[in-house]
Design a protein around this motif. Sequence first.
Motif: not given
Length: 198
Positions: A53-59, A153-156
Amino acid sequence: IKNPDFLKKYSIPFDSADGFLFPSTYYFPKSFSGAQIAKKMVSVFFEKFKKDLEPLSIQEQKNVLILASIVEKEAVAHEERPIIASVFYNRIQKNMQLESCATVIYAFEQRGVRKKRLLYKDLNIISPYNTYKNLGLPPAPICNPSEKSFDAALNPAKTSYLYFVYQGQGTHIFSTNLKDHMAAYRKHILYQNKRKDS
């Protein structure tokens, strides 16, 4: 799980910790409070997924959690989870409604109504969780997704699928166009419904 201080402590970007309560088998003393149980479940969630999750923006984090929760409710076979995730991502890219029955069922559950079987009229429920009426993802997770749904969901999968229909035995038929999808629907869903009604 709706305590603002609790949500702030864990930087949970929703009005509830739903979606962040990692589903597993836990052993708690009888004396544990609900708050202690929630703290443990959320802590395990972040132990497993913080690096993802850390590399991702809040959205982006919100989108992954919401989609993972939908995959969790739609999928049965583990190997299909990345494919089902791809269907929803493909629909979003094409500005199509997700049309997930799982989100409609959740909309009814929010009103205290349990639905074993959806009727066409149920798809008209007024709710931000009705993805037959609203574009995009619903506002929050509809359940607490498993690790496999989160990974999906992270790696569809990379597919061109836009539709899927349940064919029994925990698997689905996937289609790239409406014509093929309706053929699969008529073969499996309508047939099964007629059997139930007869």
